[in-house]
Design a protein around this motif. Structure first.
Motif, short mmCIF file in Angstrom:
data_model
loop_
_atom_site.label_atom_id
_atom_site.label_comp_id
_atom_site.label_asym_id
_atom_site.label_seq_id
_atom_site.Cartn_x
_atom_site.Cartn_y
_atom_site.Cartn_z
N TYR A 188 0.75 -1.22 -0.16
CA TYR A 188 0.11 0.01 0.10
C TYR A 188 0.94 1.27 0.08
O TYR A 188 0.63 2.22 -0.60
CB TYR A 188 -0.96 0.05 1.38
CG TYR A 188 -2.03 0.91 1.41
CD1 TYR A 188 -3.16 0.82 0.53
CD2 TYR A 188 -1.99 2.19 2.01
CE1 TYR A 188 -4.13 1.89 0.33
CE2 TYR A 188 -2.92 3.05 2.00
CZ TYR A 188 -4.05 2.89 1.03
OH TYR A 188 -4.89 4.02 1.18
N THR A 189 2.00 1.05 0.42
CA THR A 189 2.73 2.15 0.73
C THR A 189 3.49 2.58 -0.90
O THR A 189 3.57 3.74 -1.02
CB THR A 189 4.13 2.14 1.59
OG1 THR A 189 3.78 1.69 3.02
CG2 THR A 189 4.96 3.13 1.45
N ILE A 190 3.92 1.71 -1.35
CA ILE A 190 4.23 2.18 -3.02
C ILE A 190 3.21 2.70 -3.63
O ILE A 190 3.36 3.60 -4.53
CB ILE A 190 4.63 0.66 -3.46
CG1 ILE A 190 6.22 0.45 -3.27
CG2 ILE A 190 5.00 0.99 -5.18
CD1 ILE A 190 6.93 -0.62 -3.55
N SER A 191 2.04 2.35 -3.48
CA SER A 191 0.40 2.58 -4.23
C SER A 191 0.35 3.90 -3.60
O SER A 191 0.09 4.88 -4.73
CB SER A 191 -0.54 1.93 -3.55
OG SER A 191 -0.43 0.47 -4.20
N VAL A 192 0.66 4.46 -2.48
CA VAL A 192 0.55 5.75 -1.96
C VAL A 192 1.47 6.73 -2.68
O VAL A 192 1.46 7.89 -3.22
CB VAL A 192 0.57 6.03 -0.53
CG1 VAL A 192 0.58 7.39 -0.01
CG2 VAL A 192 -0.72 5.34 0.27
N LEU A 193 2.71 6.34 -2.69
CA LEU A 193 3.84 7.01 -3.41
C LEU A 193 3.53 7.19 -4.91
O LEU A 193 3.93 8.36 -5.48
CB LEU A 193 5.37 6.12 -3.26
CG LEU A 193 5.80 6.30 -1.83
CD1 LEU A 193 7.11 5.52 -1.90
CD2 LEU A 193 5.94 7.54 -1.26
N LEU A 194 2.97 6.08 -5.68
CA LEU A 194 2.61 6.18 -7.08
C LEU A 194 1.55 7.53 -7.10
O LEU A 194 1.63 8.20 -8.07
CB LEU A 194 2.17 4.96 -7.47
CG LEU A 194 3.22 4.02 -7.75
CD1 LEU A 194 2.64 2.69 -7.99
CD2 LEU A 194 4.06 4.31 -9.09
N LEU A 195 0.54 7.49 -6.40
CA LEU A 195 -0.31 8.38 -6.45
C LEU A 195 0.21 9.75 -6.07
O LEU A 195 -0.18 10.74 -6.82
CB LEU A 195 -1.60 7.95 -5.37
CG LEU A 195 -2.64 9.05 -5.31
CD1 LEU A 195 -3.36 9.10 -6.38
CD2 LEU A 195 -3.48 8.59 -4.05
N SER A 196 0.99 10.02 -5.40
CA SER A 196 1.68 11.06 -4.86
C SER A 196 2.35 11.61 -6.07
O SER A 196 2.21 12.71 -6.65
CB SER A 196 2.75 10.93 -3.70
OG SER A 196 2.20 10.77 -2.36
N LEU A 197 3.26 10.74 -6.72
CA LEU A 197 3.73 11.39 -8.13
C LEU A 197 3.03 11.63 -9.17
O LEU A 197 3.28 12.99 -9.95
CB LEU A 197 4.64 10.15 -8.50
CG LEU A 197 6.01 9.92 -7.65
CD1 LEU A 197 6.85 8.40 -8.23
CD2 LEU A 197 7.10 10.90 -7.59
N TYR A 198 2.05 10.82 -9.43
CA TYR A 198 0.96 11.21 -10.30
C TYR A 198 0.30 12.76 -10.00
O TYR A 198 0.16 13.37 -11.04
CB TYR A 198 -0.07 10.22 -10.10
CG TYR A 198 -1.28 10.43 -10.94
CD1 TYR A 198 -1.15 10.94 -12.47
CD2 TYR A 198 -2.63 10.32 -10.71
CE1 TYR A 198 -2.29 11.00 -13.22
CE2 TYR A 198 -3.62 10.42 -11.43
CZ TYR A 198 -3.63 10.96 -12.88
OH TYR A 198 -4.56 11.07 -13.76
N MET A 199 -0.16 13.00 -8.56
CA MET A 199 -0.39 14.16 -8.44
C MET A 199 0.43 15.34 -8.52
O MET A 199 0.25 16.52 -9.08
CB MET A 199 -0.74 14.31 -6.71
CG MET A 199 -2.04 13.47 -6.43
SD MET A 199 -2.38 13.49 -4.66
CE MET A 199 -3.93 12.56 -4.68
N ILE A 200 1.85 15.14 -8.25
CA ILE A 200 2.72 16.06 -8.78
C ILE A 200 2.96 16.42 -10.22
O ILE A 200 3.20 17.63 -10.36
CB ILE A 200 4.06 15.76 -8.01
CG1 ILE A 200 4.13 15.58 -6.60
CG2 ILE A 200 5.36 16.51 -8.47
CD1 ILE A 200 5.44 15.05 -5.79
N MET A 201 3.08 15.40 -11.04
CA MET A 201 3.02 15.69 -12.12
C MET A 201 1.91 16.44 -12.93
O MET A 201 1.98 17.12 -13.67
CB MET A 201 2.81 14.22 -13.12
CG MET A 201 4.28 13.48 -12.99
SD MET A 201 4.24 12.15 -14.04
CE MET A 201 3.38 10.90 -13.24
#
Length: 267
Positions: A188-201
Motif C-alpha cells: 500500500y505504501t508504494i501505491s500511495v507513493l505512485l499516487l503522490s507522483l501522479y499528483m505532482i505531475m
C-alpha cells in the motif's frame, strides 16, 4: 449564455459521476467497464436508459431498483451531485471566458477533468477496499504523458522536472509489477507513493505540499472521530486491539482536488 454552458458542464459531471460508481464496483472485480451493460447487482436485470439518468433516476425511483425493489445506496446520488459540482467549480476556477475561449483553454480543461475523473475512481475504490488500483494509476500515467507532450509542443519547452517524476513513477510501477507481484505482496505504501507522483505531475510540487498538509489534518480529524465513535459504542471501553484502517489515498484525493481548485481560484 454562460449559465447554460455551466449547466451543460454540470450534467456532464453527473454523467461522469454515474460512470465512477460503475468503475468503482467493477474495476476491483476485473470486470469490463465499457462494453458490459449496466445491471442491478441484486437481481442482475439489465438497466434501461431511463434507469441510468443521473440524479433524476434515483429520485424518481425513490432510491430503489425498478425491478426488484432493492434499495440503492445513497452514495451513488451523492457522488453524481458531487461530481457535477466539482466539474463546474473546475470551470469557474479556471476563469474561462466562453465568449473568447481558445483551443488551449479547452484542452487544459479536458486534461484536468480527466485527471479529476481518475482521482474520483481511485478514491472510491480506496474508500471501499483500502486499495489504490494500479490499473487506474497506469491510465493516469498515460494521461500525464499526453499532457506533458502537449505542453512541450504548445509551449515549445521541455519540462525536465516532470520527466524525472515520470521516470520515478515508471520505475516504481516496474518494481511493483515484477518484484512484489511475483512474491504475491500488495504494498500500500508504494501505491500511495505512485499516487503522490501522479499528483505532482499534474498539480505541481507546491500544491502537493499543501495536499499533504490538508491530508494530515483530515487523518487527524478521522482518527479523533473514530475514537469518539468507539468510545460511544463500547461505553467508555475502547478496544485497543482493533486495527484502524484509513483510506489514505481517498483522503489525499479529497485534499488534492480541494487544493487544486483553491489554487486556480487564487491565480
Amino acid at each position: 449564455m454562460e449559465y447554460f454552458i455551466y449547466t451543460i458542464i454540470f450534467i456532464i459531471g453527473t454523467l461522469f459521476g454515474s460512470f465512477f460508481t460503475l468503475a468503482v464496483y467493477r474495476i476491483p472485480l476485473g470486470k469490463n467497464i465499457t462494453y458490459e451493460h449496466s445491471f442491478c447487482p441484486n437481481c442482475n436485470t439489465k438497466l434501461k436508459f431511463i434507469d441510468l439518468i443521473p440524479i433524476i433516476s434515483y429520485i424518481t425511483l425513490g432510491g430503489r431498483c425498478r425491478y426488484c425493489g432493492e434499495k440503492v445506496r445513497i452514495r451513488y446520488l451523492l457522488l453524481e451531485i458531487l461530481s457535477g459540482i466539482c466539474f463546474v467549480l473546475l470551470a469557474l476556477s479556471l476563469k474561462i471566458n466562453f465568449a473568447s475561449i481558445n483551443i488551449n483553454e479547452i484542452i487544459y480543461f479536458l486534461f484536468l477533468s480527466l485527471y479529476i475523473a481518475t482521482l474520483f475512481i481511485i478514491a472510491g475504490i480506496d474508500k471501499e477496499k483500502i486499495k489504490i488500483q494500479k490499473s487506474v494509476i497506469v491510465f493516469g500515467l498515460i494521461l500525464a504523458v499526453c499532457s506533458m507532450v502537449y505542453v512541450c509542443i504548445s509551449k515549445m519547452q521541455v519540462i525536465y522536472t516532470y520527466i524525472i517524476f515520470l521516470s520515478l513513477t515508471i520505475l516504481m510501477l516496474i518494481l511493483d509489477t515484477i518484484y512484489l507481484k511475483k512474491k504475491l505482496l500488495e504494498n500500500y505504501t508504494i501505491s500511495v507513493l505512485l499516487l503522490s507522483l501522479y499528483m505532482i505531475m499534474f498539480t505541481g510540487a507546491e500544491n502537493f505540499y499543501y495536499t499533504v498538509a490538508l491530508t494530515l489534518l483530515i487523518i487527524a480529524t478521522a482518527m479523533i472521530a473514530q475514537k469518539i465513535k468507539e468510545r460511544n459504542r463500547s461505553k467508555n471501553v475502547i478496544n485497543t486491539d482493533k486495527k484502524l484502517e484509513l483510506p489514505l489515498g481517498c483522503y489525499m484525493v479529497i485534499s488534492n482536488i480541494t487544493v487544486l481548485l483553491i489554487a486556480n481560484f487564487l491565480k
